[in-house]
Design a protein around this motif. Structure first.
Motif, PDB file in Angstrom:
ATOM      1  N   PRO A 263      72.754 -21.951  31.199  1.00 10.06           N
ATOM      2  CA  PRO A 263      72.826 -22.072  32.658  1.00 10.06           C
ATOM      3  C   PRO A 263      74.207 -21.745  33.215  1.00 10.06           C
ATOM      4  O   PRO A 263      74.332 -21.087  34.252  1.00 10.06           O
ATOM      5  CB  PRO A 263      72.462 -23.542  32.903  1.00 10.06           C
ATOM      6  N   SER A 264      75.267 -22.177  32.510  1.00 11.30           N
ATOM      7  CA  SER A 264      76.621 -21.939  33.016  1.00 11.30           C
ATOM      8  C   SER A 264      76.968 -20.456  32.997  1.00 11.30           C
ATOM      9  O   SER A 264      77.678 -19.953  33.866  1.00 11.30           O
ATOM     10  CB  SER A 264      77.645 -22.727  32.196  1.00 11.30           C
ATOM     11  N   GLY A 265      76.450 -19.715  32.018  1.00 12.90           N
ATOM     12  CA  GLY A 265      76.693 -18.273  31.951  1.00 12.90           C
ATOM     13  C   GLY A 265      75.615 -17.468  32.643  1.00 12.90           C
ATOM     14  O   GLY A 265      75.746 -16.249  32.764  1.00 12.90           O
ATOM     15  N   ASN A 266      74.531 -18.155  33.076  1.00 15.63           N
ATOM     16  CA  ASN A 266      73.400 -17.494  33.721  1.00 15.63           C
ATOM     17  C   ASN A 266      72.864 -16.362  32.842  1.00 15.63           C
ATOM     18  O   ASN A 266      72.591 -15.252  33.299  1.00 15.63           O
ATOM     19  CB  ASN A 266      73.802 -16.954  35.099  1.00 15.63           C
ATOM     20  N   GLU A 267      72.719 -16.677  31.545  1.00 11.29           N
ATOM     21  CA  GLU A 267      72.312 -15.681  30.549  1.00 11.29           C
ATOM     22  C   GLU A 267      71.188 -16.215  29.677  1.00 11.29           C
ATOM     23  O   GLU A 267      70.982 -17.432  29.577  1.00 11.29           O
ATOM     24  CB  GLU A 267      73.492 -15.320  29.646  1.00 11.29           C
ATOM     25  N   PHE A 268      70.498 -15.304  29.024  1.00 16.06           N
ATOM     26  CA  PHE A 268      69.502 -15.664  28.022  1.00 16.06           C
ATOM     27  C   PHE A 268      69.753 -14.819  26.781  1.00 16.06           C
ATOM     28  O   PHE A 268      70.453 -13.793  26.834  1.00 16.06           O
ATOM     29  CB  PHE A 268      68.078 -15.423  28.539  1.00 16.06           C
ATOM     30  N   GLY A 269      69.182 -15.204  25.679  1.00 19.01           N
ATOM     31  CA  GLY A 269      69.267 -14.412  24.458  1.00 19.01           C
ATOM     32  C   GLY A 269      68.074 -14.689  23.564  1.00 19.01           C
ATOM     33  O   GLY A 269      67.660 -15.833  23.407  1.00 19.01           O
ATOM     34  N   CYS A 270      67.511 -13.627  22.996  1.00 20.52           N
ATOM     35  CA  CYS A 270      66.402 -13.750  22.056  1.00 20.52           C
ATOM     36  C   CYS A 270      66.737 -12.942  20.814  1.00 20.52           C
ATOM     37  O   CYS A 270      66.842 -11.709  20.876  1.00 20.52           O
ATOM     38  CB  CYS A 270      65.091 -13.265  22.682  1.00 20.52           C
ATOM     39  N   GLY A 271      66.922 -13.624  19.704  1.00 19.94           N
ATOM     40  CA  GLY A 271      67.296 -12.943  18.477  1.00 19.94           C
ATOM     41  C   GLY A 271      66.190 -12.071  17.919  1.00 19.94           C
ATOM     42  O   GLY A 271      66.452 -11.002  17.377  1.00 19.94           O
ATOM     43  N   TYR A 272      64.941 -12.520  18.029  1.00 20.25           N
ATOM     44  CA  TYR A 272      63.846 -11.748  17.467  1.00 20.25           C
ATOM     45  C   TYR A 272      63.588 -10.478  18.269  1.00 20.25           C
ATOM     46  O   TYR A 272      63.352  -9.411  17.716  1.00 20.25           O
ATOM     47  CB  TYR A 272      62.578 -12.604  17.408  1.00 20.25           C
ATOM     48  N   CYS A 273      63.610 -10.596  19.597  1.00 14.98           N
ATOM     49  CA  CYS A 273      63.399  -9.408  20.440  1.00 14.98           C
ATOM     50  C   CYS A 273      64.674  -8.583  20.558  1.00 14.98           C
ATOM     51  O   CYS A 273      64.645  -7.450  21.035  1.00 14.98           O
ATOM     52  CB  CYS A 273      62.951  -9.827  21.843  1.00 14.98           C
ATOM     53  N   ARG A 274      65.800  -9.179  20.150  1.00 10.56           N
ATOM     54  CA  ARG A 274      67.109  -8.541  20.238  1.00 10.56           C
ATOM     55  C   ARG A 274      67.412  -8.133  21.682  1.00 10.56           C
ATOM     56  O   ARG A 274      67.834  -7.007  21.950  1.00 10.56           O
ATOM     57  CB  ARG A 274      67.208  -7.343  19.289  1.00 10.56           C
ATOM     58  N   ARG A 275      67.179  -9.069  22.581  1.00 14.93           N
ATOM     59  CA  ARG A 275      67.470  -8.849  23.998  1.00 14.93           C
ATOM     60  C   ARG A 275      68.320  -9.998  24.512  1.00 14.93           C
ATOM     61  O   ARG A 275      68.159 -11.144  24.085  1.00 14.93           O
ATOM     62  CB  ARG A 275      66.178  -8.752  24.814  1.00 14.93           C
ATOM     63  N   LYS A 276      69.190  -9.662  25.445  1.00 16.48           N
ATOM     64  CA  LYS A 276      70.020 -10.680  26.089  1.00 16.48           C
ATOM     65  C   LYS A 276      70.482 -10.128  27.425  1.00 16.48           C
ATOM     66  O   LYS A 276      70.377  -8.918  27.699  1.00 16.48           O
ATOM     67  CB  LYS A 276      71.221 -11.035  25.222  1.00 16.48           C
TER      68      LYS A 276
END
Length: 288
Positions: A263-276
């Motif tokens: 929330p503080s970085g307003n980011e997401f990350g998914c290791g399996y999909c390799r998306r962020k």
């Protein structure tokens, strides 16, 4: 006595549960840095806890610099962490492992080198089999571990403290590294550590995780991060990871697993999909 078919099925369920546990190469870092680490399945999310964090005030903490020499391999996946439990290892105690889809029984042992403490584990399918193994060990049977049960080294740290304190430090590190994949619960069997001590370790960590959850939720009440709002709009069930007050998880929009949200970085990350990325990338990933 168990019928052969029932016993075989029971052993297979336990083996399957162990085989399907996550395989994090390292324990992920604290806070927003965890966003960059690999995400696990929806019920098996990699830990973002530093290996040797201890929140029990009456347990000594590792001195500065020692964490570089410590490790936690929560499920003993590393080949060099598998093998026979050392004969002179100290029996710490037993608890049940709640994996969600099944329960396993685990006996834990402390092995002390001159300069290193190691935490060893024996996992069986039920308390009955654990007790049988411990009884065989107490009788001096060299082959006290049945070949169908799993033995591995789960954690290590520079040798410090008394035997009891060292055991508690390593057990705390193990419980934290396994959460939220699994969490220990009764029945407990005492060893070097009493039933009350095993209970206190689990209770203290559970209370800390609950406090982190409440703090994380409170931080979003006045101004919810845009990426969390988007996750709710997409019906991805955002929820607090629990390790600290700054990391959340949500369902991956593309696969049956979890993603990490900062929330503080307003980011997401998914290791399996390799998306962020930010909210725009998050929305695009949910529609492609």
């Amino acid at each position: 006595m168990f019928e052969p078919a029932i016993l075989t099925a029971s052993i297979k369920r336990g083996a399957d549960a162990l085989a399907n546990l996550p395989f994090p190469g390292k324990v992920a870092p604290q806070g927003d840095a965890a966003i960059r680490q690999r995400s696990g399945s929806r019920d098996c999310q990699p830990s973002s806890v530093k290996p040797m964090e201890v929140f029990l005030s009456n347990i000594p903490e590792l001195s500065a610099g020692d964490s570089e020499k410590s490790f936690v391999d929560p499920w003993g996946h590393a080949p060099n962490h598998q093998g026979r439990i050392p004969p002179n290892a100290l029996f710490l105690g037993v608890w049940e492992r709640d994996l969600g889809i099944t329960e396993l029984n685990e006996a834990l042992f402390l092995f002390r080198h001159d300069k290193r403490d190691l935490l060893w584990s024996l996992t069986t399918d039920a308390e009955k089999f654990t007790r049988e193994s411990l009884a065989a060990r107490a009788s001096g049977d060299f082959y006290w571990v049945n070949s169908k049960w799993r033995c591995c080294c789960l954690a290590g740290a520079p040798r410090q403290f008394t035997e009891r304190e060292a055991g508690r430090v390593l057990l705390c590190a193990l419980v934290r590294a396994r959460f939220p994949h699994e969490f220990p619960r009764p029945p407990y069997i005492p060893g070097l550590l009493s039933t009350d001590e095993l209970t206190d370790i689990v209770r203290a960590i559970a209370e800390e995780l609950k406090g982190n959850t409440l703090a994380a939720e409170a931080a979003q009440l006045s101004h919810e991060a845009p990426i969390l709002k988007l996750a709710r709009q997409l019906d991805l069930h955002p929820r607090v990871a629990g390790h600290n007050s700054s990391v959340w998880t949500a369902d991956c929009p593309r696969r049956k697993q979890s993603i990490m949200i900062s929330p503080s970085g307003n980011e997401f990350g998914c290791g399996y999909c390799r998306r962020k990325g930010g909210p725009l990338s998050f929305r695009n990933s949910s529609t492609t």
